[in-house]
Design a protein around this motif. Structure first.
Motif, short mmCIF file in Angstrom:
data_model
loop_
_atom_site.label_atom_id
_atom_site.label_comp_id
_atom_site.label_asym_id
_atom_site.label_seq_id
_atom_site.Cartn_x
_atom_site.Cartn_y
_atom_site.Cartn_z
N HIS A 100 3.88 0.97 4.32
CA HIS A 100 2.24 0.73 3.88
C HIS A 100 1.51 0.92 4.88
O HIS A 100 0.30 0.88 4.84
CB HIS A 100 2.12 -0.74 3.27
CG HIS A 100 2.18 -1.79 4.29
ND1 HIS A 100 1.60 -3.12 4.33
CD2 HIS A 100 2.72 -1.81 5.80
CE1 HIS A 100 1.89 -3.94 5.27
NE2 HIS A 100 2.30 -2.93 6.29
N HIS A 126 -11.15 4.58 0.25
CA HIS A 126 -10.14 3.70 0.52
C HIS A 126 -10.68 2.47 1.38
O HIS A 126 -11.12 2.44 2.52
CB HIS A 126 -9.04 4.45 1.52
CG HIS A 126 -8.21 3.46 2.44
ND1 HIS A 126 -7.59 3.96 3.57
CD2 HIS A 126 -7.65 2.36 2.06
CE1 HIS A 126 -6.70 3.30 4.01
NE2 HIS A 126 -6.71 2.36 3.19
N HIS A 186 0.92 -1.15 -0.09
CA HIS A 186 -0.09 0.05 0.28
C HIS A 186 0.79 1.26 0.08
O HIS A 186 0.41 2.59 -0.03
CB HIS A 186 -0.89 0.11 1.19
CG HIS A 186 -2.53 0.50 0.85
ND1 HIS A 186 -3.49 0.11 1.29
CD2 HIS A 186 -2.66 1.21 -0.38
CE1 HIS A 186 -4.62 0.54 0.80
NE2 HIS A 186 -4.19 1.58 -0.03
N ASP A 232 -4.18 2.88 7.63
CA ASP A 232 -2.94 3.30 7.07
C ASP A 232 -2.85 4.75 7.19
O ASP A 232 -2.58 5.39 6.13
CB ASP A 232 -3.04 2.96 5.40
CG ASP A 232 -3.08 1.45 5.18
OD1 ASP A 232 -2.79 0.76 6.32
OD2 ASP A 232 -3.34 0.94 4.20
N ASP A 272 -7.21 -2.00 -0.89
CA ASP A 272 -6.23 -2.89 -0.24
C ASP A 272 -7.15 -4.08 -0.17
O ASP A 272 -8.09 -4.35 0.43
CB ASP A 272 -5.86 -2.40 1.05
CG ASP A 272 -5.07 -3.21 1.85
OD1 ASP A 272 -4.88 -4.49 1.58
OD2 ASP A 272 -4.34 -2.82 2.65
N ASP A 296 -10.15 -1.18 2.87
CA ASP A 296 -8.98 -1.48 3.70
C ASP A 296 -9.48 -2.31 5.25
O ASP A 296 -10.37 -1.73 5.61
CB ASP A 296 -8.01 -0.27 3.96
CG ASP A 296 -6.43 -0.97 4.04
OD1 ASP A 296 -6.25 -2.02 4.74
OD2 ASP A 296 -5.48 -0.20 3.56
#
Ligand code: MN
Ligand code: MN
Length: 320
Positions: free
Chosen positions: A168, A150, A129, A156, A242, A152
């Motif tokens: 990442h 995003h 990432h 992050d 992700d 995930d």
């Protein structure tokens, strides 16, 4: 409007050339670095020097390409033929340094800059990432500050990781600091799992980011989740996915697995629902083939790229 009689992308006929034959490019698209008249480019970024647990995402692009070999022309869910509508090429991979994150970031930003300056929509295959930061640097240079969707398991948006600013775990904190994305137009979707500190999600919210945990998605349902995403991600928007947002039962080939995630059916539905957004690019990261089983993660990743591309039909004007 009658369908275009001449498809814009040059694809072999799957009933003449079997889908397991030929050199592996994304969906059997032509490999080209010539971007004149090209609408969309698939760009591999085989870098995993920002990963903190399992590595292997450097092999993501080649396995996602292999996982894309069965993709066909017509998407019945969205009633579109994305490869007929757009001229799509496989640009190949950015030659990034496996031993320097700073050199790699410069190489990625340079390559993506070429794509974006040619007014080509990038579909980026990671890589871990960390690569989203140089991708966003290239995109924001062209489009100005962006909104961000995003997907995930992890926020992050940490500040430092192992004492370092680039990894990442930190790309979106840096992207906010650098003015590449605007926190009030940034939504994280699918967050879950154990955290280093109790305050981690509040730290993300403290930046102005909207955090939708997997539990929130399950409670709200997919349609309400999509409504919320569309409310937040206004204006020009990047999407960063992700693959660990998906449960390890569906996507085991990843660097930092967290149990209790979305199913592949749910993530496909969410990606299809991004149609109304004004997207400037897409990256799909953290596919780590050494941990994959039966190629299920790579095949899911390839299909998510296809679904995202399909949402652009009727929303992005092809060149020429
Ligand atoms: Mn991530
Ligand atoms: Mn993650």
């Amino acid at each position: 409007m009658p369908p275009d009689p001449s498809p814009r992308s040059e694809l072999p006929d799957g009933h003449v050339v079997p889908r397991f034959a030929g050199i592996s490019t994304f969906a059997h698209l032509p490999h080209s670095r010539e971007l004149h008249d090209v609408d969309v480019a698939v760009v591999g970024v085989p870098f995993d020097g920002g990963a903190s647990f399992r590595t292997g995402a450097r092999f993501g692009p080649q396995k996602i390409r292999a996982g894309s070999s069965l993709l066909r022309a017509f998407n019945p869910a969205l009633q579109v033929e994305p490869f007929a509508e757009f001229r799509v090429v496989d640009w190949g991979d950015v030659a990034c340094s496996p031993i320097s994150i700073e050199d790699s970031f410069a190489q990625i930003e340079q390559a993506l800059g070429e794509v974006v300056r040619a007014e080509v929509f990038p579909l980026v295959l990671g890589g871990d990432h960390s690569i989203s930061l140089p991708v966003l640097r290239a995109l924001a240079k062209r489009h100005g500050p962006l909104g961000l969707v995003h997907f995930d398991a992890h926020p992050d948006t940490w500040d430092v990781h192992f004492g370092r600013k680039y990894s990442h775990a930190t790309p979106f904190r840096r992207a906010i600091e650098e003015g590449l994305i605007e926190a009030h137009r940034y939504v994280q979707v699918g967050i879950r799992g154990s955290l280093p500190k109790a305050s981690d999600l509040d730290d993300a919210r403290g930046l102005g980011v909207t955090v939708l945990r997997t539990d929130d998605v399950v409670e709200m349902g997919l349609n309400a989740t999509l409504d919320r995403i569309r409310e937040i991600a206004t204006g020009r928007v990047h999407v960063s996915l992700d693959i660990d947002v998906v449960d390890p039962a569906f996507a085991p080939g990843t660097g930092t697995p967290e149990v209790g995630g979305l199913s592949s059916r749910e993530i496909v539905r969410l990606v299809r629902g991004l149609g109304p957004l004004e997207l400037t690019g897409f990256d799909l990261v953290e596919v780590s083939p050494p941990y994959d089983h039966g190629e299920i993660t790579a095949i899911l990743a390839a299909n998510l790229v296809y679904e995202l591309l399909s949402t652009r039909v009727g929303r992005m004007r092809p060149k020429g």
